[in-house]
Design an enzyme around this catalytic site. Structure first.
Site, PDB file in Angstrom:
ATOM      1  N   GLY A 255      -6.550  -6.996   0.064  1.00 30.76           N
ATOM      2  CA  GLY A 255      -7.698  -6.122  -0.150  1.00 30.76           C
ATOM      3  C   GLY A 255      -7.553  -5.403  -1.480  1.00 30.76           C
ATOM      4  O   GLY A 255      -6.884  -5.886  -2.401  1.00 30.76           O
TER       5      GLY A 255
ATOM      6  N   ARG B 228      -6.629 -12.723   5.799  1.00 30.88           N
ATOM      7  CA  ARG B 228      -7.444 -13.346   6.849  1.00 30.88           C
ATOM      8  C   ARG B 228      -8.335 -14.436   6.278  1.00 30.88           C
ATOM      9  O   ARG B 228      -8.519 -15.489   6.879  1.00 30.88           O
ATOM     10  CB  ARG B 228      -8.288 -12.285   7.562  1.00 30.88           C
ATOM     11  CG  ARG B 228      -7.543 -11.451   8.574  1.00 30.88           C
ATOM     12  CD  ARG B 228      -8.457 -10.472   9.253  1.00 30.88           C
ATOM     13  NE  ARG B 228      -9.056  -9.532   8.316  1.00 30.88           N
ATOM     14  CZ  ARG B 228      -9.903  -8.558   8.651  1.00 30.88           C
ATOM     15  NH1 ARG B 228     -10.288  -8.430   9.908  1.00 30.88           N
ATOM     16  NH2 ARG B 228     -10.374  -7.737   7.739  1.00 30.88           N
TER      17      ARG B 228
ATOM     18  N   ARG C  83       1.489   0.453   6.737  1.00 32.92           N
ATOM     19  CA  ARG C  83       1.652   1.158   8.008  1.00 32.92           C
ATOM     20  C   ARG C  83       2.998   0.759   8.604  1.00 32.92           C
ATOM     21  O   ARG C  83       3.375  -0.410   8.605  1.00 32.92           O
ATOM     22  CB  ARG C  83       0.518   0.806   8.987  1.00 32.92           C
ATOM     23  CG  ARG C  83      -0.816   1.451   8.644  1.00 32.92           C
ATOM     24  CD  ARG C  83      -0.769   2.958   8.824  1.00 32.92           C
ATOM     25  NE  ARG C  83      -2.021   3.623   8.482  1.00 32.92           N
ATOM     26  CZ  ARG C  83      -2.305   4.113   7.282  1.00 32.92           C
ATOM     27  NH1 ARG C  83      -1.437   3.990   6.299  1.00 32.92           N
ATOM     28  NH2 ARG C  83      -3.459   4.712   7.062  1.00 32.92           N
TER      29      ARG C  83
ATOM     30  N   GLU D 161       6.813   7.370  12.572  1.00 35.26           N
ATOM     31  CA  GLU D 161       6.676   8.451  11.598  1.00 35.26           C
ATOM     32  C   GLU D 161       6.302   9.779  12.249  1.00 35.26           C
ATOM     33  O   GLU D 161       5.421   9.810  13.117  1.00 35.26           O
ATOM     34  CB  GLU D 161       5.599   8.032  10.579  1.00 35.26           C
ATOM     35  CG  GLU D 161       5.565   8.842   9.326  1.00 35.26           C
ATOM     36  CD  GLU D 161       4.666   8.189   8.267  1.00 35.26           C
ATOM     37  OE1 GLU D 161       3.888   8.930   7.666  1.00 35.26           O
ATOM     38  OE2 GLU D 161       4.743   6.965   8.072  1.00 35.26           O
TER      39      GLU D 161
ATOM     40  N   HIS E 260       6.222   8.920   2.806  1.00 34.34           N
ATOM     41  CA  HIS E 260       4.789   8.610   2.814  1.00 34.34           C
ATOM     42  C   HIS E 260       4.086   9.211   1.587  1.00 34.34           C
ATOM     43  O   HIS E 260       3.199  10.059   1.707  1.00 34.34           O
ATOM     44  CB  HIS E 260       4.141   9.110   4.106  1.00 34.34           C
ATOM     45  CG  HIS E 260       2.882   8.360   4.447  1.00 34.34           C
ATOM     46  ND1 HIS E 260       2.461   8.145   5.738  1.00 34.34           N
ATOM     47  CD2 HIS E 260       1.938   7.770   3.657  1.00 34.34           C
ATOM     48  CE1 HIS E 260       1.316   7.482   5.745  1.00 34.34           C
ATOM     49  NE2 HIS E 260       0.982   7.237   4.480  1.00 34.34           N
TER      50      HIS E 260
ATOM     51  N   GLY F 248       2.494   7.255  -0.786  1.00 38.25           N
ATOM     52  CA  GLY F 248       1.670   6.212  -1.389  1.00 38.25           C
ATOM     53  C   GLY F 248       0.587   6.690  -2.328  1.00 38.25           C
ATOM     54  O   GLY F 248       0.477   6.223  -3.464  1.00 38.25           O
TER      55      GLY F 248
END
Length: 260
Positions: free
Chosen positions: A98, A120, A181, A210, A228, A230
């Site tokens: 994505g 996908r 994730r 987490e 975390h 990001g």
């Protein structure tokens, strides 16, 4: 979740200050006509930067070398001290192509890496050519990658996508990167594989339980662990805040937000 929603009968909108929505029971919200929005797009570049920070950290032993130097262990240049590997010519396997996966691929092109991906649906040919990315099946990609990085949204279907069996498929000198994730990875199995040297290392920004770490993870010296981070840039967080607030305003103005 449904219990929280029961306690908030006047609730009209849940504006999630993040791109992922696995922390919101969307079905329960829909039943109560509560709108749910998120903040995609504006954190893409920041998260891709973090991914490459993780890649470079494990490839060049940045964290271990920093600790070594701070502890006064550095006594002079050594030709074999913390030797890592160059990214040029290595194969980067991207699971999830994505916005963020594509941004990571663009950075990898600049480093001269070979890019393979699983999604996908394969990318349109023109975009795949632009990214110099080759589509592979999931298992073939895992077996091929020198560095395997995850960039797909979470759902029950991809829980423990990287499990004990798929960790066994990885090259012994490969690294696993996760800035998506935590529950994509069976972390107990990961700890076992890292301890045994079945893979070279890992770099994680997110965790299965987490904020708790899976027992044994923090004791390993072939892992880089971030809290975390990001999208943790001033630019991204400001844009996320504006987008989250704007969605709330649009809901109360009777409009349909773009990110509903």
């Amino acid at each position: 979740n449904a219990d929280v929603l029961k306690m908030a009968p006047r609730l009209k909108v849940v504006s999630n200050f993040a791109v992922g929505t696995d922390n919101v029971d969307i079905s329960a919200c829909s039943e109560r006509k509560v709108a749910v929005t998120n903040t995609p797009g504006v954190l893409t570049e920041a998260t891709a930067d973090t991914t490459f920070a993780l890649i470079l950290s494990v490839a060049r032993h940045v964290v271990k070398a920093d600790k070594y130097t701070r502890e006064g262990c550095f006594t002079g240049w050594d030709p074999l001290l913390f030797v890592g590997f160059e990214l040029k010519g290595k194969t980067l396997g991207i699971i999830g192509m994505g916005r963020i996966g594509q941004a990571v691929a663009r950075r990898a092109v600049g480093f001269g890496m070979n890019i393979v991906y699983y999604n996908r649906n394969p990318l349109p040919d023109d975009l795949a050519n632009e990214l110099e990315a080759t589509y592979l099946s999931l298992d073939e990609l895992i077996q091929t990658a020198d560095i395997l990085t995850l960039h797909l949204p979470y759902s029950d279907k991809v829980h423990h996508l990287i499990n004990k069996e798929r960790l066994k498929m990885m090259k012994h000198n490969a690294y696993l990167i996760n800035a998506a994730r935590g529950a994509h990875i069976d972390e107990s199995a990961l700890v076992e594989h890292l301890r045994s040297g079945n893979i070279a290392g890992a770099a994680l920004d997110v965790y299965e339980h987490e904020p708790q770490l899976t027992p044994g993870l923090a004791e390993l010296d072939n892992v880089v662990l971030l809290p975390h981070l990001g999208s943790a840039t001033v630019e991204a967080r400001n844009a996320m805040a504006e987008l989250a607030a704007g969605s709330i305003c649009e809901i109360f103005s009777g409009k349909i937000p773009e990110n509903i």
